[in-house]
Design an enzyme around this catalytic site. Structure first.
Site, PDB file in Angstrom:
ATOM      1  N   ASP A  10      20.767  37.005  38.825  1.00 14.49           N
ATOM      2  CA  ASP A  10      20.291  38.097  39.662  1.00 14.49           C
ATOM      3  C   ASP A  10      21.451  38.426  40.609  1.00 14.49           C
ATOM      4  O   ASP A  10      22.388  37.630  40.750  1.00 14.49           O
ATOM      5  CB  ASP A  10      19.051  37.613  40.439  1.00 14.49           C
ATOM      6  CG  ASP A  10      18.575  38.637  41.441  1.00 14.49           C
ATOM      7  OD1 ASP A  10      18.442  39.817  41.072  1.00 14.49           O
ATOM      8  OD2 ASP A  10      18.360  38.261  42.619  1.00 14.49           O
ATOM      9  N   LEU A  11      21.430  39.585  41.237  1.00 20.71           N
ATOM     10  CA  LEU A  11      22.552  39.974  42.100  1.00 20.71           C
ATOM     11  C   LEU A  11      22.217  39.806  43.589  1.00 20.71           C
ATOM     12  O   LEU A  11      22.775  38.952  44.281  1.00 20.71           O
ATOM     13  CB  LEU A  11      22.935  41.435  41.800  1.00 20.71           C
ATOM     14  CG  LEU A  11      24.040  42.036  42.654  1.00 20.71           C
ATOM     15  CD1 LEU A  11      25.360  41.319  42.446  1.00 20.71           C
ATOM     16  CD2 LEU A  11      24.216  43.532  42.308  1.00 20.71           C
ATOM     17  N   ASP A  12      21.258  40.630  44.063  1.00 23.42           N
ATOM     18  CA  ASP A  12      20.908  40.639  45.486  1.00 23.42           C
ATOM     19  C   ASP A  12      20.289  39.300  45.875  1.00 23.42           C
ATOM     20  O   ASP A  12      19.262  38.908  45.337  1.00 23.42           O
ATOM     21  CB  ASP A  12      19.901  41.765  45.771  1.00 23.42           C
ATOM     22  CG  ASP A  12      20.487  43.140  45.497  1.00 23.42           C
ATOM     23  OD1 ASP A  12      21.501  43.483  46.119  1.00 23.42           O
ATOM     24  OD2 ASP A  12      19.932  43.873  44.657  1.00 23.42           O
ATOM     25  N   THR A  18      22.784  41.349  49.983  1.00 24.17           N
ATOM     26  CA  THR A  18      22.591  42.780  50.256  1.00 24.17           C
ATOM     27  C   THR A  18      21.253  43.052  50.935  1.00 24.17           C
ATOM     28  O   THR A  18      21.011  44.170  51.380  1.00 24.17           O
ATOM     29  CB  THR A  18      22.654  43.595  48.950  1.00 24.17           C
ATOM     30  OG1 THR A  18      21.959  42.856  47.966  1.00 24.17           O
ATOM     31  CG2 THR A  18      24.085  43.834  48.511  1.00 24.17           C
ATOM     32  N   LYS A  46      12.074  41.819  48.343  1.00 23.85           N
ATOM     33  CA  LYS A  46      13.101  41.128  47.561  1.00 23.85           C
ATOM     34  C   LYS A  46      12.733  41.106  46.079  1.00 23.85           C
ATOM     35  O   LYS A  46      11.632  40.698  45.728  1.00 23.85           O
ATOM     36  CB  LYS A  46      13.317  39.709  48.082  1.00 23.85           C
ATOM     37  CG  LYS A  46      14.044  39.723  49.413  1.00 23.85           C
ATOM     38  CD  LYS A  46      14.486  38.346  49.846  1.00 23.85           C
ATOM     39  CE  LYS A  46      15.272  38.474  51.151  1.00 23.85           C
ATOM     40  NZ  LYS A  46      15.576  37.178  51.743  1.00 23.85           N
ATOM     41  N   SER A 115      19.689  42.338  37.050  1.00 27.13           N
ATOM     42  CA  SER A 115      19.288  42.801  38.383  1.00 27.13           C
ATOM     43  C   SER A 115      18.401  44.030  38.308  1.00 27.13           C
ATOM     44  O   SER A 115      18.557  44.852  37.408  1.00 27.13           O
ATOM     45  CB  SER A 115      20.561  43.150  39.178  1.00 27.13           C
ATOM     46  OG  SER A 115      20.238  43.903  40.323  1.00 27.13           O
ATOM     47  N   ALA A 116      17.503  44.163  39.280  1.00 24.80           N
ATOM     48  CA  ALA A 116      16.648  45.349  39.341  1.00 24.80           C
ATOM     49  C   ALA A 116      17.366  46.534  39.974  1.00 24.80           C
ATOM     50  O   ALA A 116      16.877  47.659  39.961  1.00 24.80           O
ATOM     51  CB  ALA A 116      15.403  45.032  40.166  1.00 24.80           C
ATOM     52  N   LYS A 146      10.826  43.277  37.117  1.00 19.52           N
ATOM     53  CA  LYS A 146      10.411  41.886  37.301  1.00 19.52           C
ATOM     54  C   LYS A 146       9.064  41.902  38.017  1.00 19.52           C
ATOM     55  O   LYS A 146       8.867  42.756  38.876  1.00 19.52           O
ATOM     56  CB  LYS A 146      11.436  41.128  38.161  1.00 19.52           C
ATOM     57  CG  LYS A 146      12.835  41.067  37.564  1.00 19.52           C
ATOM     58  CD  LYS A 146      13.843  40.531  38.580  1.00 19.52           C
ATOM     59  CE  LYS A 146      15.259  40.634  38.049  1.00 19.52           C
ATOM     60  NZ  LYS A 146      16.298  40.201  39.000  1.00 19.52           N
ATOM     61  N   GLU A 170      17.955  32.882  40.310  1.00 20.56           N
ATOM     62  CA  GLU A 170      17.112  33.873  41.000  1.00 20.56           C
ATOM     63  C   GLU A 170      16.753  33.457  42.416  1.00 20.56           C
ATOM     64  O   GLU A 170      16.532  32.280  42.665  1.00 20.56           O
ATOM     65  CB  GLU A 170      15.796  34.033  40.228  1.00 20.56           C
ATOM     66  CG  GLU A 170      15.664  35.286  39.402  1.00 20.56           C
ATOM     67  CD  GLU A 170      15.641  36.587  40.205  1.00 20.56           C
ATOM     68  OE1 GLU A 170      15.501  36.554  41.435  1.00 20.56           O
ATOM     69  OE2 GLU A 170      15.760  37.647  39.585  1.00 20.56           O
ATOM     70  N   ASP A 171      16.653  34.436  43.316  1.00 23.44           N
ATOM     71  CA  ASP A 171      16.223  34.118  44.690  1.00 23.44           C
ATOM     72  C   ASP A 171      14.839  34.670  44.997  1.00 23.44           C
ATOM     73  O   ASP A 171      14.311  34.415  46.076  1.00 23.44           O
ATOM     74  CB  ASP A 171      17.196  34.703  45.724  1.00 23.44           C
ATOM     75  CG  ASP A 171      17.086  36.211  45.809  1.00 23.44           C
ATOM     76  OD1 ASP A 171      17.105  36.869  44.749  1.00 23.44           O
ATOM     77  OD2 ASP A 171      16.958  36.745  46.929  1.00 23.44           O
TER      78      ASP A 171
HETATM   79  C1  G6P Z   1      16.958  44.132  43.972  1.00 24.10           C
HETATM   80  C2  G6P Z   1      16.628  43.886  45.439  1.00 24.10           C
HETATM   81  C3  G6P Z   1      15.512  44.784  45.880  1.00 24.10           C
HETATM   82  C4  G6P Z   1      15.808  46.234  45.554  1.00 24.10           C
HETATM   83  C5  G6P Z   1      16.042  46.408  44.057  1.00 24.10           C
HETATM   84  C6  G6P Z   1      16.404  47.827  43.680  1.00 24.10           C
HETATM   85  O1  G6P Z   1      15.970  43.572  43.200  1.00 24.10           O
HETATM   86  O2  G6P Z   1      16.280  42.539  45.649  1.00 24.10           O
HETATM   87  O3  G6P Z   1      15.318  44.610  47.272  1.00 24.10           O
HETATM   88  O4  G6P Z   1      14.744  47.083  45.971  1.00 24.10           O
HETATM   89  O5  G6P Z   1      17.102  45.527  43.670  1.00 24.10           O
HETATM   90  O6  G6P Z   1      17.655  48.141  44.225  1.00 24.10           O
HETATM   91  P1  G6P Z   1      18.314  49.582  44.247  1.00 24.10           P
HETATM   92  O7  G6P Z   1      19.740  49.309  44.632  1.00 24.10           O
HETATM   93  O8  G6P Z   1      18.219  50.157  42.858  1.00 24.10           O
HETATM   94  O9  G6P Z   1      17.567  50.425  45.231  1.00 24.10           O
HETATM   95 MG    MG Z   2      17.409  38.879  44.255  1.00 22.57          MG
END
Ligand code: G6P
Ligand code: MG
Length: 215
Positions: A10-12, A18, A46, A115-116, A146, A170-171
């Protein structure tokens, strides 16, 4: 013993923090709409997609908007969020991440992003990590958010490995559920109490080494 052939990240909250920029941008939007949004509220966003995050925000502020207004405000929040992430640099990579990615590559373990976020390519570029990833699956390439496992299953398919051969980092609770629903081993990054559904939990990548991928 299972031979791990790939790691999906996962990224964030895993590679970079972020969440703080998402928080500022959502808070500014909430204020514009006439209500407050706390750091505790931000925890609920999150791992959650942009549009679903807006729905949660509106629920907190007890506001309802038309679909068109929602698109407008989600876009506005994103423009604001992007203005912050455009200033990100390599020093924002979380401790131990780059070293761990380097050791994976040196040992022939494939790496994918799951990542989402639709901003994932921009963030990876800003922090100089794009070239570490064999595949990038992000909010632009999946249709189900997710806890649906699509983002990780797609990553495994692109890397040509089975679910059993993957480890997911994943967090977010929704992300751990996604990994488990996809039949993958999942390492939670964060607090043990929150991430109890993970197979095991690390506080950060300083605690991670290749040896911990043998089980
Ligand atoms: C991640 C973050 C979420 C965020 C989502 C979409 O999963 O944890 O907080 O809403 O990405 O991010 P975006 O950059 O597409 O708005
Ligand atoms: Mg995350």
């Amino acid at each position: 013993m299972v031979q791990i052939k790939a790691c999906l990240f996962d990224l964030d909250g895993v590679i970079v923090d972020t969440a703080k920029y998402h928080y500022i941008a959502w808070k500014e939007l909430a204020q514009e709409l006439g209500f407050d949004f706390t750091e505790e509220d931000n925890e609920r966003l999150k791992g959650v997609s942009r549009m679903r995050s807006l729905d949660i925000l509106l629920e907190i502020g007890n506001k309802s908007l038309s679909e068109q207004e929602k698109l407008h405000y989600a876009d506005k929040k994103n423009v604001n969020y992007v203005s912050y992430i455009q200033k990100m640099e390599e020093d924002e990579i979380l401790p131990g991440v780059k070293e761990f990615l380097t050791s994976l590559r040196a040992n022939g373990i494939k790496i994918a992003l799951g990542s989402a976020s639709k901003n994932a390519p921009l963030i990876l570029n800003q922090i100089g990590l794009t070239s570490y990833f064999d595949e990038i699956v992000d909010g632009n390439s999946v249709s189900k958010a997710k806890p649906d496992p699509e983002v990780f299953t797609k990553g495994a398919n692109l890397l040509n490995v089975t679910a059993e051969e993957c480890v997911v980092f994943e967090d977010a609770v929704a992300g751990i559920e996604a990994a488990k629903a996809g039949g993958m081993y999942c390492i939670g990054v964060g607090e043990e109490e929150t991430l109890s559904e993970a197979d095991f939990v690390i506080k950060g990548f300083d605690e991670m080494s290749l040896d911990r991928l043998k089980f």
